[in-house]
Motif scaffolding. Structure first.
Motif, PDB file in Angstrom:
ATOM      1  N   GLY A  26      45.759  42.207  40.928  1.00 49.00           N
ATOM      2  CA  GLY A  26      45.565  42.385  42.355  1.00 49.00           C
ATOM      3  C   GLY A  26      45.509  43.863  42.668  1.00 49.00           C
ATOM      4  N   TYR A  51      44.825  46.720  45.927  1.00 50.64           N
ATOM      5  CA  TYR A  51      44.670  46.973  47.354  1.00 50.64           C
ATOM      6  C   TYR A  51      43.870  48.260  47.531  1.00 50.64           C
ATOM      7  N   GLU A  55      33.733  35.570  46.993  1.00 49.10           N
ATOM      8  CA  GLU A  55      34.685  34.557  47.463  1.00 49.10           C
ATOM      9  C   GLU A  55      35.737  35.229  48.344  1.00 49.10           C
ATOM     10  N   LEU A  84      39.205  35.022  50.314  1.00 49.63           N
ATOM     11  CA  LEU A  84      40.461  34.277  50.326  1.00 49.63           C
ATOM     12  C   LEU A  84      41.136  34.330  51.688  1.00 49.63           C
ATOM     13  N   MET A  94      41.001  39.605  52.150  1.00 47.61           N
ATOM     14  CA  MET A  94      41.255  39.433  50.729  1.00 47.61           C
ATOM     15  C   MET A  94      40.096  38.680  50.087  1.00 47.61           C
ATOM     16  N   ARG A 133      38.209  37.470  46.017  1.00 47.32           N
ATOM     17  CA  ARG A 133      38.415  37.267  44.590  1.00 47.32           C
ATOM     18  C   ARG A 133      37.112  37.573  43.866  1.00 47.32           C
ATOM     19  N   ASP A 134      37.195  38.360  42.785  1.00 46.83           N
ATOM     20  CA  ASP A 134      35.992  38.634  42.005  1.00 46.83           C
ATOM     21  C   ASP A 134      35.705  37.449  41.072  1.00 46.83           C
ATOM     22  N   ASN A 150      40.256  38.225  39.699  1.00 50.14           N
ATOM     23  CA  ASN A 150      41.064  39.322  40.228  1.00 50.14           C
ATOM     24  C   ASN A 150      41.000  39.324  41.750  1.00 50.14           C
ATOM     25  N   VAL A 151      42.129  39.605  42.381  1.00 49.71           N
ATOM     26  CA  VAL A 151      42.225  39.585  43.837  1.00 49.71           C
ATOM     27  C   VAL A 151      42.148  41.018  44.360  1.00 49.71           C
ATOM     28  N   TRP A 152      41.195  41.247  45.262  1.00 52.03           N
ATOM     29  CA  TRP A 152      40.974  42.548  45.877  1.00 52.03           C
ATOM     30  C   TRP A 152      41.303  42.443  47.353  1.00 52.03           C
ATOM     31  N   SER A 153      42.254  43.240  47.827  1.00 53.19           N
ATOM     32  CA  SER A 153      42.608  43.293  49.242  1.00 53.19           C
ATOM     33  C   SER A 153      42.069  44.595  49.813  1.00 53.19           C
TER      34      SER A 153
END
Length: 136
Positions: free
Chosen positions: A79, A81, A100, A102, A116, A118-119, A123-126
């Protein structure tokens, strides 16, 4: 301590099954700038650096040799930020490119506006206006 001249001192590093696809998503859809990409003879990404503002993320292809690659085996998702000024516009670009989402742009109790995403590899990108350590 390093970084007192405005150079970041933390660089998130992520390994991808398809690092070239990750670079395309991060640059075209999420607004990062490609600073450097070094490829191996087999087309894998040995090392890449992408920037956003004064921050950078490093990435590469999974399955390579070396201590870091071995240590990262089975790791993920991560994740990260990222501070952006125009959250709604940034979000619209991500949506336009099929990322996508979130959480849509949301005003937070602590004063930030965030979203937020998701790739393709989880992986989560904020992205938001909260800048840790700033006086704003």
């Amino acid at each position: 301590m390093a970084g007192t001249d405005g150079v970041p001192t933390i660089y998130p590093t992520i390994l991808y099954d398809d690092a070239k696809a990750a670079i395309r998503v991060l640059t075209y859809a999420l607004g990062f700038t490609e600073e450097a990409v070094y490829e191996g003879k087999n087309g894998s990404v040995l090392h890449a650096e992408l920037s956003c503002g004064n921050g950078r993320v490093m990435l590469g292809s999974k399955g390579r040799e070396g201590v870091f690659a071995k240590a990262m085996t089975g790791a993920g998702p991560s994740g990260v930020y990222v501070v952006v000024d125009e959250v709604d516009e940034h979000h619209a670009r991500a949506v336009e490119h099929g990322v996508e989402i979130l959480m849509p742009p949301t005003d937070q109790d602590y004063g930030s506006r965030d979203y937020m995403a998701r790739d393709p590899e989880g992986n989560v990108w904020s992205f938001g206006t909260y800048a840790p350590g700033s006086s704003d």
